[in-house]
Design an enzyme around this catalytic site. Structure first.
Site, PDB file in Angstrom:
ATOM      1  N   GLU A  61       2.995  -2.366  26.807  1.00  0.00           N
ATOM      2  CA  GLU A  61       1.603  -2.707  26.530  1.00  0.00           C
ATOM      3  C   GLU A  61       1.263  -2.543  25.050  1.00  0.00           C
ATOM      4  OE1 GLU A  61       2.196  -2.420  30.638  1.00  0.00           O
ATOM      5  OE2 GLU A  61       2.536  -0.832  29.151  1.00  0.00           O
ATOM      6  N   HIS A 130      -3.628   2.444  39.656  1.00  0.00           N
ATOM      7  CA  HIS A 130      -3.666   0.978  39.551  1.00  0.00           C
ATOM      8  C   HIS A 130      -4.943   0.396  40.148  1.00  0.00           C
ATOM      9  CE1 HIS A 130       0.605   2.051  39.312  1.00  0.00           C
ATOM     10  NE2 HIS A 130       0.813   0.897  38.694  1.00  0.00           N
TER      11      HIS A 130
END
Length: 327
Positions: A61, A130
């Site tokens: 990321e 998540h």
């Protein structure tokens, strides 16, 4: 011609429509190319636009966010796909300390026209790491625009508007809405400006402000309460930075009651911030204490039954509305 899409499908259409009109728009992220995205939100883009404009990245990321920043500074309009919104934490330093501040620190000499797309929210059984409503993490970072579409048409219109924006946009797509359907014409008239709320249902008794999945639950509650003679006005802010306070205040001048329905804990949230602004700046509009319906102050449970208890339900909204109209 009007065409029906679901929330998942409209993402690739919005991106493709912008890539066709602007050669500077590129897409980067994990598995967005031949695989069509982890959530199958980018199918067909690699085949149409090729590897120079649709680029698969390593599982990093930090690399995705950094590449988006660099390409935006040098003239492109990148769309970065971070997959789960929770993963923004890995790139938080670059988002908060570089992307959000670069235009300011260069006195406007350098713009950062980029979009970071993230799959947001609970209700799909992905567990605590998540499933978070990560849009609230960024409310205290000036320089970012934060978008939370709740319908197919809004997703399409807001995503195209975000790609054209000359400032960085964090764009949150709710995982639990991927299957909902809606009609989109694909015309310029469908582009939705940032910072403009939508009054999705008119009412006279309570102003309810709700986004993404909670927008839909608020509308269900409004249908149920109508049989009791309680009229909810439901407003979807669509963009939480900048926030359209004016639309909410216009509604409060008619209803005098405010209810926020949001996902995630209350403290530090967009709903709590809205209540603070209304109470401190427009207290005279209220005939009852504002209500914030939010999730428990705990991580998102993995078990389906507990996850649903963690989220505000239609029944919670109905009960809170019945209590509030007693004032």
């Amino acid at each position: 011609m009007t065409t029906t899409y679901n929330y998942r499908q409209i993402i690739s259409k919005a991106i493709a429509d912008e890539m066709r009109v602007d050669q500077d728009v590129i897409l980067i992220g994990e598995d967005i190319g031949a695989a069509g995205g982890a959530f199958k939100t980018t199918p067909g883009l690699f085949e149409e636009f090729g590897p120079n404009r649709v680029r698969d990245t390593p599982i990093s990321e930090q690399a995705i966010v950094g590449a988006a920043l660099g390409s935006a500074m040098t003239g492109l309009r990148p769309i970065a796909d971070l997959m789960f919104a929770d993963f923004a934490g890995v790139g938080f330093d670059q988002i908060a300390n570089q992307i959000a501040k670069y235009r300011y620190m260069t006195n406007g000499q350098v713009t950062v026209p980029l979009v970071i797309r993230m799959a947001n929210g609970a209700g799909s059984g992905f567990g605590a790491q998540h499933s978070q409503s990560a849009e609230n993490w960024f409310l205290n970072i000036p320089g970012l625009k934060v978008v939370t579409p709740g319908t197919v048409a809004d997703l399409y219109g807001l995503l195209r508007s975000s790609i054209r924006e000359n400032n960085p946009v964090l764009f949150f797509e709710h995982k639990n809405l991927f299957a909902i359907k809606g009609d989109v014409e694909g015309l310029e008239s469908e582009i939705v400006p940032l910072g403009v709320a939508d009054v999705v249902r008119s009412g006279t008794d309570i102003t309810v402000v709700a986004n993404q999945m909670m927008r839909h639950r608020a509308l269900e509650a409004a249908d149920e309460l109508e049989a009791d003679g309680i009229s909810l006005e439901v407003i979807d802010p669509r963009t939480i930075v900048p926030f359209d306070d004016d639309t909410v205040l216009q509604s409060l001048r008619r209803t005098s009651r405010l209810m926020i329905v949001q996902e995630g804990p209350r403290d530090g949230s967009w709903g709590a911030s809205l209540v603070s602004r209304v109470v401190t700046e427009n207290f005279e509009l209220l005939d009852a204490p504002p209500v914030v319906l939010s999730s428990e102050d705990s991580p998102v449970p993995y078990a389906g039954n507990l996850e649903e208890l963690w989220l505000t339900s239609v029944a919670d909204i109905v009960a809170a509305a019945r209590h509030q109209v007693r004032y």
